[in-house]
Structure formats: structure tokens, C-alpha cells
Design an enzyme around this catalytic site. Sequence first.
Site, mmCIF file in Angstrom:
data_model
loop_
_atom_site.group_PDB
_atom_site.id
_atom_site.type_symbol
_atom_site.label_atom_id
_atom_site.label_comp_id
_atom_site.label_asym_id
_atom_site.label_seq_id
_atom_site.Cartn_x
_atom_site.Cartn_y
_atom_site.Cartn_z
ATOM 1 N N SER A 564 0.868 -1.301 -0.215
ATOM 2 C CA SER A 564 -0.012 -0.204 0.035
ATOM 3 C C SER A 564 1.011 1.112 -0.022
ATOM 4 O O SER A 564 1.714 1.334 -0.985
ATOM 5 C CB SER A 564 -0.862 -0.046 1.143
ATOM 6 N N ASP A 651 -8.349 -4.938 -7.108
ATOM 7 C CA ASP A 651 -8.147 -3.910 -6.107
ATOM 8 C C ASP A 651 -9.065 -2.679 -6.119
ATOM 9 O O ASP A 651 -8.687 -1.701 -7.292
ATOM 10 C CB ASP A 651 -6.545 -3.454 -5.768
ATOM 11 N N HIS A 683 -7.021 -5.498 -2.553
ATOM 12 C CA HIS A 683 -5.671 -4.922 -1.945
ATOM 13 C C HIS A 683 -4.935 -5.777 -1.068
ATOM 14 O O HIS A 683 -5.111 -5.450 0.232
ATOM 15 C CB HIS A 683 -6.680 -3.527 -1.046
#
Length: 738
Positions: A564, A651, A683
Site C-alpha cells: 500500500s 483492488d 488490496h
Amino acid sequence: MPMYPRFRTCCAIGLVALAALGCEPAAERSLPDAADTETPDATETAATTDAPAASTPAAAQSADPYNEASPAMSLIPRRVFFGNPDKVGLQISPDGKQLSYLAPLDGVLNVWVAPRDDLAAARPVTHDKHRGVRSFSWAFTNRHILYSQDKDGDENWRVYAIDLETDEAEDITPGSDRSEPAGEGDTAVPAPPVTARIVGISHRTPEEILIAVNANDPRWHEIYRVNILDGTSQMIQANEGFRNFTVDEDYQVRFAAKYLPDGSIQYYQPTGEAAAGVGFSEWDEFLRVDKDDTANTGLAGFDKTGRVLYMFDSRGRDTGALTSLNLDTGETQVIAADPRTDVGAIKSHPTENTIQAVVFNYERRERKIFDPEVAKDVEILEALHDGEMGIADYTLDDRQWIIVYYDADGPARYYHFDRDTKEATFLFVNQQDLEGLPLVPMHSVVIEARDGLPLVSYYSLPREADPEGTGRAAKPVPLVLMVHGGPWSRDTWGYDAMHQLLANRGYAVLSVNFRGSTGFGKKFMNAGNHEWAGKMHDDLLDAVEWAIEEGITKRDQVAIMGGSYGGYATLVGLTFTPDVFACGVDIVGPSNLVTLFETIPPYWASGLPMFKTRVGDHTTPEGRAELERRSPLTHVEKIRRPLLIGQGANDPRVKQSEADQIVEAMKRHDIPVTYALFPDEGHGFARPENRLAFYAVMEQFLARHLGGKAEPIGDAFEGSSIEILAGRESIEQVEAKP
């Protein structure tokens, strides 16, 4: 700062690729009465690529799996770290008669239920065959389990209720067509795409819960009151632009909030009468929180009367304190505060709503207890085991607790504690395979940044560099700098599967709470504003310098890795400082900040003022130019060290296009890259088959470019959806090395 709603929920597992599998115990669960429909502030991201090394890489070393005859030199199989746990997320029913937890069923995590005094009689009550169940909660009926499921990581969550008397599951998501009950097919298939979440579970109304869903307008979540017995629902609050609502235990809407254009948050109080099926339509301003305080200030819940509002509050101070506000007199009181760190988890009585204890976490968790009886019980429990103790769950009368002890170098241990008899009964460890393995301690250190800012950090050393576990390296070894996601989150002390895997492969591992991380007060948080690829990156570089000065590693033996925001930081490391890191591993990380914000989910629209305050404004020419300057994609031609990218195709936060575009740009510049795509992930990597596949590739990648050990790939791709879209030849070459 996160809200602490009164839900019996197990934390999600596997959502972020670099998170340790399993639920970290929710010690000292939160205040009751504040159901928060807040949209997430943070963007968790990840991606992976591969570029040429500046120097000749060390040969990858393969080794046999763990050998008890020589534990210090053997490899622990990666499945031990990233396969499914045995049991995790233990909860107790409100009446104390049943236990529930997540455990594999045919290799897929599902919810199991057992009589409290007979774990051997546990039975699965969900039957997911694909992605697994990652969070669940008890309803106060004591006969229903509630859980959410999406499809392949798309985060279009739907809510299901299981009747334990019939073992039937029903989709109770309101405001849209229903999907098939979870378990009838390989996975629950949502239709149409909405994202629903439970925002209220109250003991005062056991058969009903509150669910927020964005069925009418994808930007805004409206609140429905749902009967879990028959699935009927009624909207109790429409939404024409609010970020979130706060409700009490009687399911009355008490406050609403929205971001203002300048990044501050305005709270509103409803006026007039609530219309049936619509809710309130008139609102008066109640409280405005300046943009500098929004991350550390928010509504936390109510006392039993509903007339005292508990808050997290950093106004007039640096750190977020737990405070109370009398809604009748306006009197405020500070209940608990710490000058170093924001207030963390809170333990309150489940029906009286009195504050019993709070937790602060600077380097390690510290507990402040207000209830004398709770203090006595905690003293008994802390003497039972050396690990950090947390109260993971409790019954409605608060007389039975589920206790968890967790260590940095071993499995979590679950106990049942009877507060009347003071008897603690051991139940299980979350992962038996971790027992007796040569795991390593995690050490905490406060590193001083170049401008004097204290950076609370954690590091692990391989046994060959620190055989006594003192935290002092006897010799320098390769280092992996692990960058957490968010970036509005933080690293903490405890068991970390990635730390342990990498240490077992011969690497030191360093995790840094860089500026902008949460939990350390508003000055620390706000110091990260508009500092992506700036001072936030400088903090990481300063931490690397500390490790070099301490003799932990050498300057040419440092890798950077993260998911991330950590994936973005990896890309920044290889583009903005191309000579610092030997290689990088980026998991679901954004490569272009402009395209990131242009493709966020519609239900994050209410948070755009926050993104503009903390990152930059993609809606103005000046803001776009600045965001482009801070985007790794803009500087892709500078990459000259190997890069690995991992991405989930579904995602919703960091779209696949973020990985695709930097891979294509690297190809145009003839820069080699290794790119692994997972069609059934979002994600991060939730399915253990996909985790094991990606980390098998990662092991070989790091061994080749950083010189540590690696378990052969072997059958790690079996059952995984992994697609190697670029750089397959480099993986084959690495695997073939002796």
C-alpha cells in the site's frame, strides 16, 4: 484516529499483503454506543517490479526445510508463517455459553462454534470454499453469527446472518437485491455491487442490527435497521452528503459529520422529528474540529444515560486524550491522557458503559485501569504468562473474559477467565507449528530523525547475527526496510510473520514509524502533510543510516519493501534515491498520485478534503503538478535496481492500472521488471495459496539481489491464481541457482 464502535468483530486478516496472518487480538475492546459509518481514510497499496542491479548480485541460496538437528541454520517453511492458522479470533457469546473462532475447513478459513466447555465439539457454521471468512461477530440473540464477504477482493461487502439452530445463512444486506446465501456456491456472489458494513449491534435490541449501505448512491452510506430473524429492513437515516453518522445503543441517530473544503470536520446534531423511512433532514452545527486535529479527535460513544459523550480529543493538546462532554451542562473532563501517545484501546463495561481501563502504546502497550476489580483481575492474569496480555472478548455481564497472550517470538495463547472463581483455563494457541521454532525477538528503538523528530521503530535480527537475542548485531547482515501501509497507521511490537520469515532467511528487518504515522500526537501526524516522497522518505533514510551506524548492516545491503503506502515508498526509494537500496518489493502500491486519486472508490469521495490536506490537490493545476512531481512514475527512468511488483486485479483502492502503468513505462525504458498479478485478489493477498506463491517469488528475488537464503519455489504456485506478466525468466534463473 480510528473510532471504536461497539461490535463483536474479529479483525480482518490477510487484507494487506504484508500483515501477519490472523487477527491480532483486540485487547481492551472499545467503548459502546458509537456506531460509526466512517469511510476509510487510508489507502493500503502494493505492487512489484524488477530492475537491473548496479552490482553483481549474490547467488540465491536454496536450503532444505527446517531441520531440528541444526535449527539455527535451517529454513522454516514459509507455509508456517503464511499458511492458515489453526484457530484465530476467539470470541465468546454474549451469554457465555459458546465459543467461536476462525479455522480452516478444507483449507479455507471459516467460522466454527463450540460449547464453552467442550472445544472438541466444535463445528463449522460457514462453508466458504474459496476466499475464506475474515471477520465475524456474535449477535446478542446468542444464536446468530454475523459476517461479511466480498468477491475476490473487490470490497463490495455484503452482510450475512447464520442461524445456529438451523445452520442456514441469509444475505441480510438491505437496500439491494440479495445474493445467494454464503456457502451455497464457491463464494457469495454480490449483486449489484454495493459495500455494506455493520454499524450497530446493541444488547438493548438483540434481534436487530444497523447496517450502512450505499445502494442508492455509491458515494453515500445510508443506515438501515435490519431484523436478523427474517431479514426485513427499514431505512432510518438517508444520506445527502454526510461522511458518517453516530448512533447510540437505542439506535437513535445522534450526530452526523462531514469534511469541509478546508479539511476540517463539522459535526451536526439533528433537529426536529425523524421522518419514517428517511430520518432527519434538518441539522444544527454542533462541533467543528480544525484540520490539524481531525486525525486525533472524534466521537467515541456515550455513557449509559446517553447524555455524556465520550471523545478522543487533541484540541488544546498534542496527543489525543479520552475525554467526556456532558451534553446538558457542557462540562468537559479529561479521563486519560499521555504526553507521548494518543489514547488507544478502551475497555468499558458492556452494559453500564463505565470506563474500566485504557491502553496507551508508545513503544509497548501500557494500561491505565480505573476499575479496582478489573485491576485485581489484570494483576492475576499478568502473572499467569510472560507475554503481553489483552482482553480479547467478554460476556454481556462482563463476568467471563477471553484472554490472549502474545509474544514477538511465538504463537498467541488463548484462555478463558472466570472473574468470579478467578480461574483461567487454557484453550489453545493460534498456530501450533510455531511452538519450539528458532524465532527471534523484536526490539524497539527510538531513532532520531535529522530534524530531531523521534521515530519509534522495531527491528529483528537473524540468529546468526544475534545468537543471544540482545538486539546488538555481532556482524552486519543484509537488511530489509519494511514500510507500513496507510500511511495513516503504525507499526507495533509483537509477532510479525514477515519479520520472522526474513530473519530466518538471514536478514535484519527494520520497521519505522515515519512522520505521518498515527498514534504519536497531532504534531507528528501533521508533520507528514504534503511530505510524500519528501520528509516521510527522509525518515526512512535516517533509519537506514541508524542501522548502518549500529553495525546491523552495510550500505550496499539494504532492500526496501512494503504494501500500500509502503509499496509507494518502495517505488519512491528506487526512483528518488536510486543508489540507496539494493532492490525493492512493492505490493499494491500507487505509482502516480494523480491517477490514484482520480480512481478511488466513489464512497471515498467524502474524504477528498482530507486527501487534499494531507497529500495534495489533484483538482488544481498547481496541485496536479506537485503530485506528479512526487509520483514515482514521473521518474521511472531513474530506476536502476531490481524491482518486484505484486498486484490484485480487483483492488478498489489502488487499481491494477497503477501497477500496469509503471511496468509499461519500465519496459519502454528497457528496464527489467518482475510483475505478479493475482486475478482473484484485491488490496493484498487474502488466499493463503496466493500469499505462498508471491512470497516464494519474493524469497528468490531477495536471495538473488540481497544474498540471503531462500526456500525453493517447489509447489508454491499450486492452487494459486498467480500470473507472471513480466520477468518470468528472472524467476526461473533465480530458482535454478545453486
